[in-house]
Design a protein around this motif. Structure first.
Motif, PDB file in Angstrom:
ATOM      1  N   VAL A 170       0.411  -1.096  -0.047  1.00  0.00           N
ATOM      2  CA  VAL A 170       0.262  -0.013   0.003  1.00  0.00           C
ATOM      3  C   VAL A 170       0.437   1.353   0.147  1.00  0.00           C
ATOM      4  O   VAL A 170       0.557   2.391  -0.804  1.00  0.00           O
ATOM      5  CB  VAL A 170      -0.570   0.130   1.135  1.00  0.00           C
ATOM      6  N   ALA A 171       1.727   1.138   0.872  1.00  0.00           N
ATOM      7  CA  ALA A 171       2.973   2.342   0.756  1.00  0.00           C
ATOM      8  C   ALA A 171       3.130   2.371  -0.230  1.00  0.00           C
ATOM      9  O   ALA A 171       3.818   4.167  -0.696  1.00  0.00           O
ATOM     10  CB  ALA A 171       3.504   1.813   2.437  1.00  0.00           C
ATOM     11  N   LEU A 172       3.770   1.878  -1.322  1.00  0.00           N
ATOM     12  CA  LEU A 172       4.678   1.909  -2.357  1.00  0.00           C
ATOM     13  C   LEU A 172       3.652   2.089  -3.511  1.00  0.00           C
ATOM     14  O   LEU A 172       3.886   2.657  -4.483  1.00  0.00           O
ATOM     15  CB  LEU A 172       4.752   0.058  -2.409  1.00  0.00           C
ATOM     16  N   ALA A 173       2.436   1.440  -3.553  1.00  0.00           N
ATOM     17  CA  ALA A 173       1.461   1.905  -4.069  1.00  0.00           C
ATOM     18  C   ALA A 173       1.244   3.851  -4.256  1.00  0.00           C
ATOM     19  O   ALA A 173       1.135   4.236  -5.169  1.00  0.00           O
ATOM     20  CB  ALA A 173       0.207   1.248  -4.219  1.00  0.00           C
ATOM     21  N   ILE A 174       0.823   3.884  -2.914  1.00  0.00           N
ATOM     22  CA  ILE A 174       0.756   5.572  -2.630  1.00  0.00           C
ATOM     23  C   ILE A 174       1.929   6.371  -3.292  1.00  0.00           C
ATOM     24  O   ILE A 174       1.909   7.237  -3.918  1.00  0.00           O
ATOM     25  CB  ILE A 174       0.148   5.667  -1.335  1.00  0.00           C
ATOM     26  N   LEU A 175       2.948   5.869  -2.676  1.00  0.00           N
ATOM     27  CA  LEU A 175       4.251   6.231  -3.792  1.00  0.00           C
ATOM     28  C   LEU A 175       3.631   6.848  -4.692  1.00  0.00           C
ATOM     29  O   LEU A 175       4.164   7.496  -5.126  1.00  0.00           O
ATOM     30  CB  LEU A 175       5.176   6.222  -2.965  1.00  0.00           C
ATOM     31  N   PHE A 176       4.303   5.747  -5.431  1.00  0.00           N
ATOM     32  CA  PHE A 176       4.164   5.932  -6.882  1.00  0.00           C
ATOM     33  C   PHE A 176       2.947   7.143  -7.946  1.00  0.00           C
ATOM     34  O   PHE A 176       2.979   7.214  -8.342  1.00  0.00           O
ATOM     35  CB  PHE A 176       4.130   4.164  -7.808  1.00  0.00           C
ATOM     36  N   ILE A 177       1.809   6.665  -6.814  1.00  0.00           N
ATOM     37  CA  ILE A 177      -0.019   7.130  -7.340  1.00  0.00           C
ATOM     38  C   ILE A 177       0.940   8.925  -6.918  1.00  0.00           C
ATOM     39  O   ILE A 177       0.557   9.961  -8.165  1.00  0.00           O
ATOM     40  CB  ILE A 177      -0.452   6.326  -6.649  1.00  0.00           C
ATOM     41  N   VAL A 178       1.370   9.226  -6.053  1.00  0.00           N
ATOM     42  CA  VAL A 178       1.486  10.846  -5.604  1.00  0.00           C
ATOM     43  C   VAL A 178       3.199  11.269  -6.758  1.00  0.00           C
ATOM     44  O   VAL A 178       2.993  12.153  -7.282  1.00  0.00           O
ATOM     45  CB  VAL A 178       2.071  10.831  -4.774  1.00  0.00           C
ATOM     46  N   TYR A 179       3.525  10.180  -7.250  1.00  0.00           N
ATOM     47  CA  TYR A 179       4.674  10.592  -7.953  1.00  0.00           C
ATOM     48  C   TYR A 179       4.167  11.213  -9.326  1.00  0.00           C
ATOM     49  O   TYR A 179       4.793  12.228  -9.859  1.00  0.00           O
ATOM     50  CB  TYR A 179       6.193   9.026  -8.735  1.00  0.00           C
ATOM     51  N   ALA A 180       2.733   9.774  -9.902  1.00  0.00           N
ATOM     52  CA  ALA A 180       2.744  10.280 -11.376  1.00  0.00           C
ATOM     53  C   ALA A 180       2.161  11.186 -11.052  1.00  0.00           C
ATOM     54  O   ALA A 180       2.030  11.827 -11.981  1.00  0.00           O
ATOM     55  CB  ALA A 180       2.256   8.576 -11.329  1.00  0.00           C
ATOM     56  N   MET A 181       1.286  11.376  -9.717  1.00  0.00           N
ATOM     57  CA  MET A 181       0.144  12.334  -9.956  1.00  0.00           C
ATOM     58  C   MET A 181       0.897  13.790 -10.838  1.00  0.00           C
ATOM     59  O   MET A 181       0.584  15.063 -11.277  1.00  0.00           O
ATOM     60  CB  MET A 181      -0.174  12.849  -9.230  1.00  0.00           C
ATOM     61  N   PHE A 182       1.912  14.108  -9.717  1.00  0.00           N
ATOM     62  CA  PHE A 182       2.902  15.244  -9.888  1.00  0.00           C
ATOM     63  C   PHE A 182       3.957  15.725 -11.028  1.00  0.00           C
ATOM     64  O   PHE A 182       3.978  16.486 -10.700  1.00  0.00           O
ATOM     65  CB  PHE A 182       3.289  15.631  -8.318  1.00  0.00           C
ATOM     66  N   CYS A 183       3.350  13.736 -11.582  1.00  0.00           N
ATOM     67  CA  CYS A 183       4.663  14.326 -12.348  1.00  0.00           C
ATOM     68  C   CYS A 183       3.664  15.141 -14.139  1.00  0.00           C
ATOM     69  O   CYS A 183       3.826  15.690 -15.438  1.00  0.00           O
ATOM     70  CB  CYS A 183       5.519  13.034 -13.053  1.00  0.00           C
ATOM     71  N   ILE A 184       2.510  14.936 -13.758  1.00  0.00           N
ATOM     72  CA  ILE A 184       1.643  15.220 -14.967  1.00  0.00           C
ATOM     73  C   ILE A 184       1.345  16.186 -15.416  1.00  0.00           C
ATOM     74  O   ILE A 184       1.309  16.791 -17.174  1.00  0.00           O
ATOM     75  CB  ILE A 184       0.019  14.761 -14.356  1.00  0.00           C
ATOM     76  N   PRO A 185       1.595  17.647 -14.560  1.00  0.00           N
ATOM     77  CA  PRO A 185       1.167  18.941 -14.495  1.00  0.00           C
ATOM     78  C   PRO A 185       2.357  19.445 -16.096  1.00  0.00           C
ATOM     79  O   PRO A 185       1.540  20.307 -16.533  1.00  0.00           O
ATOM     80  CB  PRO A 185       0.803  19.756 -13.417  1.00  0.00           C
ATOM     81  N   ALA A 186       3.561  18.815 -15.336  1.00  0.00           N
ATOM     82  CA  ALA A 186       4.641  19.404 -16.554  1.00  0.00           C
ATOM     83  C   ALA A 186       4.709  18.687 -17.680  1.00  0.00           C
ATOM     84  O   ALA A 186       5.217  19.571 -18.984  1.00  0.00           O
ATOM     85  CB  ALA A 186       6.935  18.910 -15.950  1.00  0.00           C
ATOM     86  N   GLN A 187       4.404  17.574 -17.692  1.00  0.00           N
ATOM     87  CA  GLN A 187       4.194  17.029 -19.065  1.00  0.00           C
ATOM     88  C   GLN A 187       2.956  17.001 -19.870  1.00  0.00           C
ATOM     89  O   GLN A 187       3.017  17.870 -21.464  1.00  0.00           O
ATOM     90  CB  GLN A 187       3.967  15.519 -19.095  1.00  0.00           C
ATOM     91  N   SER A 188       1.686  18.117 -19.170  1.00  0.00           N
ATOM     92  CA  SER A 188       0.866  18.646 -19.540  1.00  0.00           C
ATOM     93  C   SER A 188       0.949  20.458 -19.957  1.00  0.00           C
ATOM     94  O   SER A 188       1.153  20.605 -21.958  1.00  0.00           O
ATOM     95  CB  SER A 188      -0.551  19.260 -18.808  1.00  0.00           C
ATOM     96  N   PHE A 189       1.501  21.001 -19.184  1.00  0.00           N
ATOM     97  CA  PHE A 189       2.570  21.725 -19.677  1.00  0.00           C
ATOM     98  C   PHE A 189       3.792  21.532 -21.282  1.00  0.00           C
ATOM     99  O   PHE A 189       3.138  22.370 -22.322  1.00  0.00           O
ATOM    100  CB  PHE A 189       3.917  22.400 -18.323  1.00  0.00           C
ATOM    101  N   ASN A 190       4.192  20.804 -21.465  1.00  0.00           N
ATOM    102  CA  ASN A 190       4.985  20.606 -22.834  1.00  0.00           C
ATOM    103  C   ASN A 190       4.023  20.344 -23.799  1.00  0.00           C
ATOM    104  O   ASN A 190       4.521  21.230 -25.221  1.00  0.00           O
ATOM    105  CB  ASN A 190       5.695  19.532 -22.273  1.00  0.00           C
ATOM    106  N   VAL A 191       3.383  19.955 -23.877  1.00  0.00           N
ATOM    107  CA  VAL A 191       1.962  19.754 -24.426  1.00  0.00           C
ATOM    108  C   VAL A 191       1.825  20.896 -25.467  1.00  0.00           C
ATOM    109  O   VAL A 191       1.621  21.170 -26.607  1.00  0.00           O
ATOM    110  CB  VAL A 191       1.265  18.873 -24.466  1.00  0.00           C
TER     111      VAL A 191
END
Length: 519
Positions: A170-191
């Motif tokens: 659960v801890a690893l899943a939450i860690l990765f989900i947080v990582y993925a979500m906060f990577c999304i805005p930068a990629q949206s910006f780039n697109v």
């Protein structure tokens, strides 16, 4: 709107020094910094590179001995009733690997460490292939079945390897989900910005960020992402199956054309890379350790070997043996770094804007890595109509790299979320969080004319935490991978039974029992 975003940016200001400290530790300590060569490497780079060296040795250089086998697996057409084909999984993982970093990251490494950074980037990729093999095999061994799909990856094998404790997963899943979500805005910006740049280049007009053009791009992006991700993993794969090969071929093809325009500079490229690897030019500081550190860091950060990010893609594939997907994912590192990232390096090094008459523009250009790359292209194809065409194509590729990375982030977050709950509410919440909250947030920063540097640092922070979590798990669980590889060699690629290597899994042994009962 600007006041609102600046407020959000200020909230996360405290993240910056934490992220920097963890990425640089212990190079930010004088006693360590003074150690020759080693003092240039942070702990994250040491453990990633060290793990790659160890896995390469223990697997008998699997990235070399089984390279052709991996290519053969990719080329075989396979109908899958459950999961997806090895090729589809490969393309999904490549959607994450082949991102904007293949352009701006590699350009940045060269601007700091010189052409020699490319050599060390190749070295890191070579050993990173073994790391990718290990984490992909673990993802396959501990994958679980969900209807007509598979789910798995870091949270799933992390739980099993670390004492079969559910809270660990659960801890690893939450860690990765947080990582993925906060990577999304930068990629949206780039697109959004890259597509806006394409229109501006074609029309010769500079549009305001509040114009209908940018609002139109934003609306189209949000709708496209939402429609795609709410179709599930297979919906995302349908897009990556089409987009990844096209964008990779276009980018490589374009670089080959530029090389043909500048064949006389090819010998210089190889000379600069191999000489610069050990004797960097004075303009780059002249320090061997800088080229070494920049190349290894960029290689590992680009192909993501050891970061656990591609393990979700590895888990969803339907294979006869877990080792097969390990071989496929090792090829993903090869494609990302040895092929795609090298294409960027060829352009920047052949242009060599830091020398001769172009040196005056070097300092100004190197501030923006994308502009530096585009300036390199303009230098290599000067005064031709091809110049504008190339700029447009590169901007499109840059945007597509960001778009597929964005989709991959949401898809992998969804797969990780399955560890917490496989129910529709949980999965749709994650899809909605990515597509309808974080994508729009990144788009709104474009409309506000801002780049929220502090917010992007959150992804850096969580990324390093994922590395520190994943690599130790790989080192603990690698014996299982070595046994699986021996089993693969002895059975000549026959159907895998996890009981043969002394472990029970949710899929590989139960699935066989079911097959026997049916037979």
């Amino acid at each position: 709107m600007e006041i609102f975003f600046n407020y959000i940016n200020s909230i996360f200001e405290f993240i910056v020094p934490i992220a920097d400290f963890l990425w640089d530790f212990p190079t930010n300590m004088a006693w360590y910094k003074n150690i020759p060569i080693l003092g240039n490497f942070s702990l994250a780079i040491v453990i990633l590179m060290g793990a790659g060296l160890y896995f390469t040795y223990k697997t008998g250089f699997v990235q070399v001995t089984k390279f052709k086998k991996g290519v053969k697996i990719l080329s075989e057409k396979k109908a899958c009733e459950t999961g997806v084909s090895p090729l589809a999984s490969f393309l999904l993982s490549s959607a994450m690997r082949i991102g904007p970093g293949n352009i701006v990251g590699v350009t940045g490494a060269i601007s700091i460490g010189g052409p020699g950074a490319i050599f060390w980037m190749w070295i890191s990729a070579f050993f990173g292939m073994a790391t990718a093999f290990v984490e992909a095999v673990l993802a396959q061994i501990y994958k679980e079945k969900k209807g007509d799909e598979f789910v798995g990856g870091l949270p799933f094998y992390g739980k099993k390897i670390l004492g079969n404790k559910h809270w660990v997963g659960v801890a690893l899943a939450i860690l990765f989900i947080v990582y993925a979500m906060f990577c999304i805005p930068a990629q949206s910006f780039n697109v959004v910005t890259s597509l806006g740049s394409v229109v501006e280049t074609i029309t010769g007009t500079v549009y305001d960020r509040q114009s209908f053009l940018y609002y139109g791009i934003v609306i189209c992006l949000i709708l496209t992402v939402a429609v795609t991700v709410f179709k599930g993993i297979k919906g995302v794969i349908k897009v990556t199956d089409k987009v990844v090969p096209v964008m990779a071929l276009i980018y490589v093809g374009l670089t080959i054309i530029i090389i043909l325009f500048n064949l006389d500079k090819v010998p210089y490229f190889f000379t600069a890379v191999f000489q610069g690897a050990f004797k960097p030019e004075a303009i780059f500081g002249g320090a061997f350790g800088v080229a070494l550190a920049q190349g290894i860091k960029r290689g590992l950060m680009s192909n993501e070997a050891g970061q656990g990010t591609i393990t979700m893609a590895a888990a969803v594939a339907d294979n006869e043996h877990p080792v097969e997907q390990g071989l496929v994912q090792a090829l993903g590192v090869f494609l990302d770094t040895i092929v795609i990232a090298t294409m960027t390096g060829i352009v920047v090094v052949m242009a060599s804007l830091w020398t001769g008459e172009t040196s005056a523009a070097w300092e100004a250009a190197r501030v923006s890595k994308l502009n530096l790359y585009l300036s390199s292209i303009q230098y290599l194809v000067p005064g031709t109509a091809f110049d504008t065409i190339v700029s447009v194509i590169i901007s499109i590729c840059y945007g597509m790299f960001a778009f597929t990375t964005l989709l991959g982030m949401i898809a992998f977050a969804e797969i990780s979320g399955n560890f917490i709950s496989k129910g529709k509410k949980c999965i749709n919440f994650i899809r909605g969080l990515g597509a309808l909250v974080f994508v729009p947030f990144g788009c709104l920063t474009v409309l506000a004319g801002l780049e929220l540097g502090n917010l992007w640092y959150i992804s850096d922070l969580v990324n390093i935490l994922v590395v520190y979590a994943n690599v130790p798990i790989l080192l603990v669980g690698c014996k299982i991978v070595f046994k699986a590889l021996d089993n693969y060699n002895n059975s000549k690629g026959g159907r895998f039974n996890s009981l043969d290597i002394g472990i029970e899994t949710d899929y590989w042994n139960d699935n066989l029992k079911e097959n026997k009962q049916v037979g």
